[in-house]
Design an enzyme around this catalytic site. Structure first.
Site, short mmCIF file in Angstrom:
data_model
loop_
_atom_site.label_atom_id
_atom_site.label_comp_id
_atom_site.label_asym_id
_atom_site.label_seq_id
_atom_site.Cartn_x
_atom_site.Cartn_y
_atom_site.Cartn_z
N TYR A 13 0.86 -1.19 0.00
CA TYR A 13 0.00 0.00 0.00
C TYR A 13 0.89 1.23 0.00
O TYR A 13 1.86 1.30 0.76
CB TYR A 13 -0.88 0.00 1.26
N GLU A 34 -3.91 7.26 -4.00
CA GLU A 34 -3.84 6.03 -3.20
C GLU A 34 -3.60 4.84 -4.12
O GLU A 34 -4.39 4.59 -5.03
CB GLU A 34 -5.14 5.83 -2.42
#
Ligand code: ADP
Ligand code: MG
Length: 399
Positions: free
Chosen positions: A119, A207
């Site tokens: 991530y 993101e």
């Protein structure tokens, strides 16, 4: 302002971020044509909606055993079948709410052999007032759960605006992801390019989940969620064109045409207020009296009669609204103008719900007189508390 995954990836690729090849498709035929342009042998058919959790999402129209909104395909026929099942159907994910979102666009992209999922996000950290990078080895899954259950697995680093992104930031990201050698270099490079993209587009969030390590040792962005600061869109005309109005609340879109700050909420009391602070206070006091606001609406400081009329119509077009509370402090805005706007709108949209109006400030007597003489069933209120009590009582009486 948010954009679709395929648009985000095209944009990031321009900044040198590694993304798999892929093409958008609006129809089954386009999906198959897109797959033909890819090398194969593995394709991924991805629903394009402004919400995450697509992989684990469910289509309303298909049974519970049907696959979600991110599907692997090994042949062109499988691409065709998946595209046919997804287009036009409604995908429900943890982020869409129960209503789900209708899939109108697909992204057909190269299937990647994934060794590991990370991530990596760039955002504005309100605490430090700086751009921050958030990195975690726990990619692919719900990052909120990781943050809640194992916060030590989330690494945040601030970037000093005076220096911008420095090589040590890149090394810190690589270290947070537990990478060494060539992969560490790739991670530093991706982080640096994401930072460039963030600054260069006035983004509010980028993101990447997952940032994948492929079986042949490459870092690849497999999913990208990008949002921009709407207040900066005037200097990014090309990005503004990426806006997909079908992904936004119809009433919010209408409000934005008139420069009105409108947010749809779940309650049944429509609010028209000037000033964000007063609008917040009005919503609070409605709740204090046991009811719920149907919207947040700030008509702004210097609203015209046309703007007030538009605001009024937007509130009334919400079928959930069972009563309206107008709360205006006439400082820059004059109360008589508000009164004219209310009357014009109420006449145009044949007002069928109770209306409580609290006016205060410049030309307040004139405003009150205009309302009283209008012949409309308007309930006047003296102050904020009085107004909230009155509208809640009116709505309960009508129920
Ligand atoms: P969402 O986050 O909305 O569920 P993603 O794009 O992250 O959608 O896809 C979900 C999962 O599907 C990813 O975590 C990854 O495991 C897999 N996936 C996505 N894109 C690809 C791809 N191009 N090749 C292989 N697997 C993929
Ligand atoms: Mg994802």
């Amino acid at each position: 302002m948010n954009i679709h995954e395929y648009q985000a990836k095209e944009l990031l690729a321009k900044f040198g971020v590694p993304v798999p090849a892929g093409y958008a498709a609006m129809s089954v035929e386009e999906a198959v044509e897109a797959a033909k342009r890819l090398p194969g042998p593995l394709y991924v058919v991805k629903a394009q909606i402004h919400a995450g959790g697509r992989g684990k999402g469910k289509f309303k129209e298909l049974g519970p055993d049907a696959k979600g909104g991110v599907r692997l395909a090994k042949t062109l026929d499988e691409v065709r079948a998946h595209a046919a099942e997804m287009l036009g159907n409604t995908l429900v994910t943890v982020q869409t709410g129960e209503a789900g979102k209708q899939v109108q666009r697909l992204y057909i992209t190269d299937g990647v052999d994934i060794a590991k999922e990370f991530y990596l996000a760039v955002l504005v950290d309100r605490g430090t007032g700086r751009i921050a990078m958030v990195a975690s080895t726990e990619g692919g899954m719900d990052i909120e759960t990781v943050a809640h259950d194992t916060p030590e697995k989330i690494h945040t680093l601030d970037i000093d605006p005076a220096t911008g992104f420095m090589p040590h930031h890149g090394r810190a990201v690589a270290a947070a992801l537990g990478l060494t050698g060539d992969l560490a270099k790739q991670a530093a490079n991706v982080a640096s390019k994401l930072y460039d993209a963030f600054l260069g587009t006035d983004a509010s969030q980028i993101e990447i989940n997952p940032l994948a390590v492929t079986e042949d040792g490459k870092l690849m962005v497999l999913d990208a969620k990008v949002g921009f600061d709407s207040n900066a869109m005037f200097r990014h005309k090309d990005l503004a064109e990426l806006r997909d109005l079908t992904e936004e609340d119809a009433m919010e879109v209408e409000a934005s045409k008139y420069d009105l700050a409108y947010i749809k909420l779940d309650g049944n009391i429509g609010c028209m207020v000037n000033g964000a602070g007063l609008a917040m206070a009005t919503m609070d006091i409605i709740k204090l009296n046991g009811a719920f606001p149907a919207n947040f609406l700030d008509v702004g400081g210097g609203a015209s009669k046309e703007k007030v009329t538009a605001a009024f119509k937007i509130i009334l077009s919400d079928p959930a609204v069972k009563g309206i509370l107008v709360n205006i402090f006439g400082g820059i805005m004059r109360c008589d103008i508000i009164a004219d706007g209310i009357i014009a709108a109420a006449k145009e949209v044949s007002l069928s719900v109770p209306l409580v109006v609290r006016l205060e400030g410049t030309n307040v007597e004139e405003g009150k007189r205009i309302l009283a003489d209008s012949g409309l069933a308007i309930v006047p209120a003296n102050d904020l508390g009085d107004a909230a009590r009155k509208i809640v009582a009116e709505v309960n009486k009508a129920a």
